[in-house]
Design a protein around this motif. Structure first.
Motif, short mmCIF file in Angstrom:
data_model
loop_
_atom_site.label_atom_id
_atom_site.label_comp_id
_atom_site.label_asym_id
_atom_site.label_seq_id
_atom_site.Cartn_x
_atom_site.Cartn_y
_atom_site.Cartn_z
N ILE A 188 0.86 -1.18 0.00
CA ILE A 188 0.00 0.00 0.00
C ILE A 188 0.89 1.23 0.00
CG2 ILE A 188 -1.77 1.29 1.25
CD1 ILE A 188 -2.66 -1.32 2.52
N GLU A 189 0.61 2.16 -0.91
CA GLU A 189 1.32 3.43 -0.93
C GLU A 189 0.33 4.54 -0.59
OE1 GLU A 189 4.65 2.29 -4.35
OE2 GLU A 189 3.33 4.02 -4.64
N CYS A 190 0.74 5.46 0.26
CA CYS A 190 -0.14 6.56 0.67
C CYS A 190 0.56 7.88 0.41
CB CYS A 190 -0.51 6.45 2.15
SG CYS A 190 -1.70 7.71 2.69
N TYR A 191 -0.20 8.87 -0.09
CA TYR A 191 0.34 10.17 -0.48
C TYR A 191 -0.38 11.27 0.29
CZ TYR A 191 2.31 7.49 -4.33
OH TYR A 191 3.00 6.56 -5.06
N ASP A 192 0.41 12.28 0.68
CA ASP A 192 -0.17 13.43 1.39
C ASP A 192 0.55 14.69 0.94
OD1 ASP A 192 -1.72 14.88 3.18
OD2 ASP A 192 -0.25 14.73 4.78
N ILE A 193 -0.19 15.79 0.91
CA ILE A 193 0.36 17.10 0.53
C ILE A 193 0.48 17.96 1.78
CG2 ILE A 193 0.09 19.09 -0.99
CD1 ILE A 193 0.33 16.44 -2.47
N SER A 194 1.59 18.70 1.90
CA SER A 194 1.79 19.56 3.05
C SER A 194 2.35 20.90 2.59
CB SER A 194 2.75 18.91 4.06
OG SER A 194 2.94 19.75 5.18
N HIS A 195 1.92 21.99 3.23
CA HIS A 195 2.41 23.32 2.92
C HIS A 195 2.09 24.25 4.08
CE1 HIS A 195 -1.74 24.56 2.15
NE2 HIS A 195 -1.88 23.43 1.50
N LEU A 196 2.64 25.44 4.04
CA LEU A 196 2.32 26.48 5.02
C LEU A 196 1.77 27.67 4.25
CD1 LEU A 196 2.37 27.51 7.94
CD2 LEU A 196 4.65 28.42 7.50
N GLN A 197 0.44 27.77 4.21
CA GLN A 197 -0.23 28.85 3.49
C GLN A 197 0.26 28.96 2.05
OE1 GLN A 197 0.37 32.26 6.10
NE2 GLN A 197 -1.65 31.94 6.99
N GLY A 198 0.44 27.83 1.40
CA GLY A 198 0.83 27.82 0.01
C GLY A 198 2.31 27.88 -0.25
N ASP A 199 3.14 28.06 0.78
CA ASP A 199 4.59 28.08 0.62
C ASP A 199 5.17 26.71 0.93
OD1 ASP A 199 4.56 30.77 -0.03
OD2 ASP A 199 4.78 31.41 2.05
N ASP A 200 6.33 26.43 0.31
CA ASP A 200 7.04 25.16 0.56
C ASP A 200 6.10 23.96 0.39
OD1 ASP A 200 8.70 26.85 3.23
OD2 ASP A 200 9.50 26.46 1.23
N VAL A 201 5.43 23.88 -0.74
CA VAL A 201 4.50 22.78 -0.98
C VAL A 201 5.29 21.52 -1.28
CG1 VAL A 201 2.51 22.01 -2.30
CG2 VAL A 201 2.87 24.45 -1.91
N VAL A 202 5.04 20.48 -0.48
CA VAL A 202 5.74 19.21 -0.63
C VAL A 202 4.72 18.08 -0.54
CG1 VAL A 202 7.89 20.10 0.35
CG2 VAL A 202 6.22 18.99 1.84
N ALA A 203 5.17 16.90 -0.88
CA ALA A 203 4.32 15.71 -0.78
C ALA A 203 5.14 14.56 -0.22
CB ALA A 203 3.74 15.34 -2.14
N SER A 204 4.44 13.60 0.34
CA SER A 204 5.12 12.42 0.88
C SER A 204 4.51 11.16 0.30
CB SER A 204 4.99 12.38 2.41
OG SER A 204 3.64 12.17 2.78
#
Length: 730
Positions: free
Chosen positions: A404-420
């Motif tokens: 199973i692979e799981c993906y999530d998006i993270s950012h701080l008010q649109g800055d430094d947008v990353v995913a895992s």
């Protein structure tokens, strides 16, 4: 499912006074017990539009078929009655703490003619003095063995005691002086009871008076030249002090207190209690509970207090109870504790000093207990197998999803947008397979578009790997724009590809651990999954299930990305955090797994791990951005020499204005390096001046402070309070 309006009391029936209420189901079983300062106001909250209720509360009111209440005089009586009914009915929707182990106590049976010292577990008995709980039974036995030299109290069972009385011969402890041998009449029942009472006083923390008395007796024996007696008293004092050393002093003011800490997530909570008597930790215990209702930390503390002191009285309730959050309202709980003790009890949150430091230790223990509980539950092979089978059945998969692979998006008010991307194989996390992505296709905040980009990049790489092996005829070439932070790429983007310092070259693309589950063959590296040098391909192994953190929009984006790539053999689902619903592509209604489902628990663990991994990466990138300096771009200048330059000149601004000769004065900086630094700083754009957000004052850095400072590692000065920053993060 019942309609709450079918059993809602008529207006005016519910009294506006304190009381306790019970919800019953159609079989008359009590499913929830609660207390209220005003029954009318509290019960009215349950009979409103179902859409406005918390999901767990909604489930409770639709399961119930009737409600009844009992009026009491005060809120304290309501608290006592609530505890009694919860214990009697064991309602399914109430918070119920369960011990994560059966803790042993040191017990003294003061209700017997000849009190006995022993190790006890389970329910407490009336007339028995308890000390602890202890982490291990051997710790109790070691302590008792030291104290028996001074307090030779009976420790034998009833059978051994009766046999010794019948034969007229004591046991071995009676011969070596570690038992006063009441079985053969060497001591009267009253004297033996007094001896047991002194033992209890010493264990309760009243040690100073007794030690001073022994020291005085030892000095008197020495003056009277009774040296053998003085030597025995000296050894007794040494034994008592050795027993006291087994529990370190944590509060210098000899406080009697219980410290309670709570660690929680959306599903479970762990409670840890440290029992401090005479300034020393005398025992520790903990509970873990499922959160089957919407509840605050203060309410969890209130339930813990009921569990802890509901059957206690007198000195068993300490003078001071320190908690991480106060119940609301706090006055009835504090009054209830005072009544249990028979004197004043202080219930408060520690703010500073030794007590706050000790509370932090208790909090770490609670957090570790919660992690350990989750690990134990997840490590069970049978449970994991059942969880995978439940997921396969709920999502209508052909077989259990072993990867199973799981993906999530993270950012701080649109800055430094990353995913895992996190990977679970056979129901267990495989951290060497974790990956981190930087969103590069666009700027700003768009979780749906970000999810589409990440899924596209990951599976385009998968197709490229298949093309190299000849398994895919029409694969697309991977462009430079599809690179992501894995392996060697992690160096370019300033982030390691895996956790815990694992080298990228050690990452394996297919599992090699453990047996296969659900009658599937074990997953092993085959020749097609290896490069020519024997290293595993990073994306050559596909998952059976892709999980995204989110609802319908994120699921649709992930499915659209797979469709665009022509991949139709990988299942996709999303887990929406608010209601814990499982969403499938092209479905208008979610799949609702049972609250107790192991499959749902596994999906939640996968989703939470992806969120943790993403937000950790996002915070690291943000911290690095705020700590950046023009010196970072100087070739050949390491961290040590950068710090030496800043320490010598005080700031980058002063270093920029320095001459090459002045730079050469810094230890470790040669002329060639000084020239390189001067050229790099001359071509760099000066940083904007810092502004004091409270006063609007422009702050010059001539005072010697570095230009890039932070409140704490990884947190910018001007990013708001920690609570504000957490609220802005995604």
């Amino acid at each position: 499912m019942a309609d709450p309006s079918s059993y809602r009391p008529r207006p005016g029936e519910i009294p506006d006074s304190p009381g306790v209420y019970r919800f019953r189901d159609e079989h008359r079983r009590v499913i929830y017990v609660g207390k209220a300062k005003s029954l009318r106001q509290r019960l009215a909250n349950y009979f409103q539009d179902l859409a406005n209720l918390h999901p767990r509360t909604r489930t409770m009111v639709t399961t119930a078929a009737s409600v009844e209440w009992t009026v009491v005089s005060t809120e304290v009586e309501a608290l006592q009655l609530e505890y009694s009914w919860i214990k009697e009915y064991d309602p399914r929707f109430n918070v119920k703490y369960r011990d994560d182990k059966s803790y042993p106590y040191l017990a003294v049976t003061m209700n017997e003619e000849f009190p006995r010292v022993q190790v006890m577990r389970g329910q407490k008995k009336k007339g028995v003095r308890y000390f602890g709980p202890y982490g291990h039974a051997w710790a109790i036995r070691d302590t008792v063995d030291l104290l028996l030299r001074v307090f030779p109290v009976r420790t034998c069972s009833a059978g051994v005691f009766k046999n010794a009385a019948r034969t007229g011969r004591p046991c071995l402890l009676g011969y070596i002086g570690k038992c006063s041998a009441p079985c053969v009449g060497r001591i009267t029942p009253d004297d033996h009871w007094d001896l047991a009472d002194e033992f209890c006083d010493f264990m309760a923390g009243r040690t100073g008076t007794y030690l001073r008395r022994l020291e005085r007796q030892m000095a008197e024996a020495a003056e009277e030249m009774e040296y053998e007696r003085a030597a025995r008293l000296r050894d007794d004092i040494g034994a008592l002090r050795k027993a006291m050393e087994k529990s370190a002093v944590v509060l210098a003011d000899a406080t009697d207190a219980d410290l309670i800490a709570v660690a929680e997530d959306e599903l479970e909570a762990a409670v840890q209690i440290f029992h401090v008597r005479g300034g020393r930790v005398r025992g520790q215990r903990g509970w873990v509970t499922d959160k089957v209702e919407e509840i605050t930390t203060g309410a969890l503390v209130e339930h813990a207090l009921q569990q802890l002191y509901g059957e206690e009285s007198g000195d068993a309730v300490p003078k001071e109870v320190l908690v991480p959050a106060l119940p609301d309202p706090v006055e009835p709980v504090q009054q209830w504790l005072t009544e249990r003790r028979g004197s004043g009890v202080s219930l408060r949150i520690p703010q500073r000093g030794d007590k706050k430091a000790l509370m932090e230790t208790v909090q770490r223990n609670a957090q570790q207990a919660l992690v350990l509980h989750k690990t134990k539950r997840a490590s069970d092979l049978t449970t994991r197998s059942r969880a995978l089978e439940e997921i396969a059945e709920a999502l209508d998969l052909d077989s259990a999803p072993l990867r199973i692979e799981c993906y999530d998006i993270s950012h701080l008010q649109g800055d430094d947008v990353v995913a895992s991307m996190v990977v679970f194989e056979d129901g267990l996390a495989r951290k060497s397979e974790y990956r981190r992505f930087q969103i590069k296709g666009f700027e700003g905040q768009d979780d749906v578009r970000s999810m589409h980009e990440v899924i596209t990049r990951r599976f385009r790489r998968y197709l490229a790997e298949k093309e190299k092996t000849g398994e895919w005829a029409d694969g697309e070439d991977l462009t430079d724009g599809d690179r992501l932070t894995t392996g060697a790429d992690a160096t370019e983007h300033g982030a390691a590809a895996t956790e815990n310092g694992a080298a990228p070259t050690e990452n394996r693309a297919a599992p090699t651990h453990g047996p296969a589950l659900a009658d599937e063959p074990a997953l092993t590296d085959g020749p097609a999954l290896k490069d020519d040098d024997g290293r595993p391909k990073r994306f050559a192994y596909p998952p059976q299930l892709v999980v995204v953190d989110g609802g319908q929009p994120q699921v649709a984006a992930a499915q659209r990305a797979l469709d665009d790539l022509g991949i139709d053999d990988i299942a996709v689902c999303g887990l929406a955090k608010r209601l814990e619903e499982v969403w499938l592509p092209r479905e208008d209604d979610p799949v609702v797994l049972p609250r107790t489902s192991e499959g749902l628990y596994l999906l939640q663990r996968v989703r939470d791990e992806a969120h943790r991994f993403a937000i950790t990466y996002q915070r690291a990138k943000r911290a690095k951005r705020f700590r950046s300096s023009p010196l970072d771009d100087v070739p050949g200048l390491g961290e040590t020499r950068k710090q030496a330059l800043i320490k010598h000149f005080g700031s980058v601004k002063k270093l920029r204005s320095a001459t090459i000769d002045q730079i050469c004065e810094v230890p470790g900086i040669g002329r060639k390096t000084a020239e390189t630094v001067a050229v790099a700083l001359a071509g760099a754009t000066p940083a904007a001046p810092a502004v004091n957000t409270a006063t609007g004052e422009i702050m010059d850095d001539d005072d010697g402070a570095p230009e890039t400072t932070a409140d704490a590692p990884g947190e910018p000065v001007s990013a708001g309070t920690p609570d504000e920053r957490r609220g802005q993060e995604r």
